[in-house]
Design an enzyme around this catalytic site. Structure first.
Site, PDB file in Angstrom:
ATOM      1  N   ASN A 274       0.872  -1.179   0.000  1.00  0.00           N
ATOM      2  CA  ASN A 274       0.000   0.000   0.000  1.00  0.00           C
ATOM      3  C   ASN A 274       0.909   1.229   0.000  1.00  0.00           C
ATOM      4  O   ASN A 274       1.523   1.553   1.008  1.00  0.00           O
ATOM      5  CB  ASN A 274      -0.876  -0.027   1.263  1.00  0.00           C
ATOM      6  CG  ASN A 274      -1.685   1.246   1.428  1.00  0.00           C
ATOM      7  OD1 ASN A 274      -1.794   2.048   0.493  1.00  0.00           O
ATOM      8  ND2 ASN A 274      -2.251   1.445   2.606  1.00  0.00           N
ATOM      9  N   TRP A 275       0.993   1.865  -1.157  1.00  0.00           N
ATOM     10  CA  TRP A 275       1.941   2.988  -1.298  1.00  0.00           C
ATOM     11  C   TRP A 275       1.372   4.290  -0.721  1.00  0.00           C
ATOM     12  O   TRP A 275       2.038   5.314  -0.728  1.00  0.00           O
ATOM     13  CB  TRP A 275       2.311   3.184  -2.764  1.00  0.00           C
ATOM     14  CG  TRP A 275       3.118   2.049  -3.341  1.00  0.00           C
ATOM     15  CD1 TRP A 275       3.541   0.914  -2.676  1.00  0.00           C
ATOM     16  CD2 TRP A 275       3.617   1.923  -4.681  1.00  0.00           C
ATOM     17  NE1 TRP A 275       4.262   0.113  -3.535  1.00  0.00           N
ATOM     18  CE2 TRP A 275       4.324   0.706  -4.766  1.00  0.00           C
ATOM     19  CE3 TRP A 275       3.531   2.726  -5.817  1.00  0.00           C
ATOM     20  CZ2 TRP A 275       4.945   0.271  -5.942  1.00  0.00           C
ATOM     21  CZ3 TRP A 275       4.146   2.296  -6.998  1.00  0.00           C
ATOM     22  CH2 TRP A 275       4.848   1.089  -7.048  1.00  0.00           C
ATOM     23  N   LYS A 276       0.133   4.259  -0.276  1.00  0.00           N
ATOM     24  CA  LYS A 276      -0.520   5.437   0.316  1.00  0.00           C
ATOM     25  C   LYS A 276      -0.345   6.670  -0.588  1.00  0.00           C
ATOM     26  O   LYS A 276      -0.248   6.527  -1.804  1.00  0.00           O
ATOM     27  CB  LYS A 276       0.016   5.679   1.726  1.00  0.00           C
ATOM     28  CG  LYS A 276      -0.031   4.415   2.580  1.00  0.00           C
ATOM     29  CD  LYS A 276       0.101   4.683   4.038  1.00  0.00           C
ATOM     30  CE  LYS A 276       0.217   3.352   4.771  1.00  0.00           C
ATOM     31  NZ  LYS A 276       0.043   3.454   6.189  1.00  0.00           N
TER      32      LYS A 276
ATOM     33  N   HIS B 245      -9.460   0.482   4.866  1.00  0.00           N
ATOM     34  CA  HIS B 245      -8.180   0.761   5.532  1.00  0.00           C
ATOM     35  C   HIS B 245      -8.427   1.684   6.732  1.00  0.00           C
ATOM     36  O   HIS B 245      -9.278   2.574   6.675  1.00  0.00           O
ATOM     37  CB  HIS B 245      -7.204   1.412   4.545  1.00  0.00           C
ATOM     38  CG  HIS B 245      -5.806   1.455   5.083  1.00  0.00           C
ATOM     39  ND1 HIS B 245      -5.391   2.421   5.962  1.00  0.00           N
ATOM     40  CD2 HIS B 245      -4.748   0.623   4.910  1.00  0.00           C
ATOM     41  CE1 HIS B 245      -4.121   2.188   6.297  1.00  0.00           C
ATOM     42  NE2 HIS B 245      -3.716   1.102   5.673  1.00  0.00           N
TER      43      HIS B 245
ATOM     44  N   GLU C 170      -6.918   4.156   7.801  1.00  0.00           N
ATOM     45  CA  GLU C 170      -6.775   5.598   7.542  1.00  0.00           C
ATOM     46  C   GLU C 170      -8.029   6.160   6.878  1.00  0.00           C
ATOM     47  O   GLU C 170      -8.372   7.330   7.070  1.00  0.00           O
ATOM     48  CB  GLU C 170      -5.508   5.849   6.708  1.00  0.00           C
ATOM     49  CG  GLU C 170      -4.259   5.638   7.569  1.00  0.00           C
ATOM     50  CD  GLU C 170      -3.006   5.240   6.820  1.00  0.00           C
ATOM     51  OE1 GLU C 170      -2.966   5.341   5.577  1.00  0.00           O
ATOM     52  OE2 GLU C 170      -2.045   4.814   7.498  1.00  0.00           O
TER      53      GLU C 170
ATOM     54  N   GLY D  89       2.221   1.991  10.655  1.00  0.00           N
ATOM     55  CA  GLY D  89       3.107   3.147  10.500  1.00  0.00           C
ATOM     56  C   GLY D  89       3.750   3.603  11.802  1.00  0.00           C
ATOM     57  O   GLY D  89       4.314   4.689  11.865  1.00  0.00           O
TER      58      GLY D  89
ATOM     59  N   SER E 183       3.469  -2.444  10.207  1.00  0.00           N
ATOM     60  CA  SER E 183       4.935  -2.364  10.356  1.00  0.00           C
ATOM     61  C   SER E 183       5.638  -3.676  10.012  1.00  0.00           C
ATOM     62  O   SER E 183       6.603  -4.058  10.666  1.00  0.00           O
ATOM     63  CB  SER E 183       5.301  -1.899  11.769  1.00  0.00           C
ATOM     64  OG  SER E 183       4.761  -0.608  12.011  1.00  0.00           O
TER      65      SER E 183
ATOM     66  N   GLY F 264       2.822  -1.297   4.279  1.00  0.00           N
ATOM     67  CA  GLY F 264       2.809   0.129   3.955  1.00  0.00           C
ATOM     68  C   GLY F 264       4.221   0.617   3.684  1.00  0.00           C
ATOM     69  O   GLY F 264       4.786   0.406   2.608  1.00  0.00           O
ATOM     70  N   GLY F 265       4.821   1.244   4.688  1.00  0.00           N
ATOM     71  CA  GLY F 265       6.121   1.907   4.529  1.00  0.00           C
ATOM     72  C   GLY F 265       7.180   1.074   3.814  1.00  0.00           C
ATOM     73  O   GLY F 265       7.850   1.565   2.894  1.00  0.00           O
TER      74      GLY F 265
HETATM   75  C1  PEP Z   1      -0.768  -0.151   5.894  1.00  0.00           C
HETATM   76  O1  PEP Z   1      -0.825   1.011   5.546  1.00  0.00           O
HETATM   77  O2  PEP Z   1      -1.655  -0.932   5.526  1.00  0.00           O
HETATM   78  C2  PEP Z   1       0.349  -0.587   6.733  1.00  0.00           C
HETATM   79  C3  PEP Z   1       0.301  -1.785   7.223  1.00  0.00           C
HETATM   80  O3  PEP Z   1       1.362   0.324   6.949  1.00  0.00           O
HETATM   81  P1  PEP Z   1       2.787   0.047   7.625  1.00  0.00           P
HETATM   82  O4  PEP Z   1       3.324  -1.247   7.034  1.00  0.00           O
HETATM   83  O5  PEP Z   1       3.620   1.221   7.279  1.00  0.00           O
HETATM   84  O6  PEP Z   1       2.555  -0.103   9.085  1.00  0.00           O
END
Ligand code: PEP
Length: 257
Positions: free
Chosen positions: A9-11, A98, A100, A174, A212, A233-234
């Site tokens: 997920n590149w957000k 999600h 967010e 995150g 994470s 994500g990150g």
């Molecule tokens: C996400 O945005 O779905 C996510 C899991 O982010 P991160 O891996 O950065 O915690």
């Protein structure tokens, strides 16, 4: 054996230049390691980069998905993107629910259920995110929250077809905090138990962990029996990290064979 899936997920990150660079590195890395074909791979760039990503990933091992979609098929919904539009751009996948979106856009369980129904009707594969906040976990409500999110989304039983569930504890997204493999496994087993209780395909439905996930913790998470991959994500914005997570998921599949 459920096939492993790793999704990025590149957000709200990236430019056309960085999308081209990152996908170039990922495709090159995947081409040089055939073993990684043991995992399904999805990337979810932001909407303006979807067409570019779909073109770059055509005929490759990487599928492309949107990060969200409208609950409506079309109409006067300024700024929204219909599931059919995602398909039209070359997407096979979409993320709904999600945290967010729930947190910053006020998406309720009912709205998420409507989005899931719309994406299912459009023929997309959907990653449905569920998960509790830190306060809810500390209050002992984690399972109740996840049960309600899933019960609402799966009220329409048909949507289970082409569905992947992503358990993403909000406190781990995150933040650098990861659920321990045992905490994640316990919730994944709970989710599978719910599917069984509701006479849904508990054994065939993939349940991803998200929060994470990095190269350094992926293998221990994937070693758990009910964790079928990750929504990342990150770490999905760095080719080296993302490729290492894919490799860990592929190894899980090879170990099981
Ligand atoms: C996400 O945005 O779905 C996510 C899991 O982010 P991160 O891996 O950065 O915690």
């Amino acid at each position: 054996m459920r096939r492993a899936l790793v999704a990025g997920n590149w957000k709200m990150h990236g430019s056309s230049a960085s999308v081209a660079r990152l996908l170039g590195e990922l495709l090159q890395g995947l081409n040089s390691d055939a073993a990684q074909s043991d995992a399904d791979i999805v990337v979810c760039p932001s909407h303006p980069h979807l067409a570019q990503a779909a073109t770059l990933c055509a005929d490759s091992a990487i599928a492309v998905g949107g990060q969200d979609c409208s609950a409506h098929a079309e109409g006067a919904y300024t700024g929204e993107v219909a599931p059919d539009m995602l398909s039209d751009l070359g997407c096979q996948w979409v993320i709904v629910g999600h945290s967010e979106r729930r947190q910053y856009h006020g998406e309720s369980d009912a709205v998420v259920a409507a989005k899931l129904a719309a994406s299912h009707s459009a023929g997309l594969h959907t990653m449905l995110c569920v998960g509790e906040t830190r306060a809810q976990r500390e209050a002992g409500q984690a399972e109740e929250v996840v049960r309600h999110q899933l019960a609402t989304a799966l009220e329409n039983r048909a949507v289970l077809d082409r569905l992947v569930i992503a358990y993403e504890p909000v406190w781990a997204i995150g933040t650098g905090l990861t659920a321990t493999p045992q905490q994640a496994q316990a919730m994944h087993a709970f989710i599978r138990g719910l599917l069984r209780e509701w006479s849904l395909d508990a054994d065939g439905t993939r349940v991803l962990y998200g929060g994470s996930v990095k190269a350094g913790n992926a293998a221990e998470l994937f070693a758990e029996p009910d964790i079928d991959g990750a929504l990342v994500g990150g770490a999905s914005l760095e080719a080296k990290q993302f490729l290492a997570i894919i490799a860990a998921a592929a190894q899980r599949a090879q170990a099981a064979n």
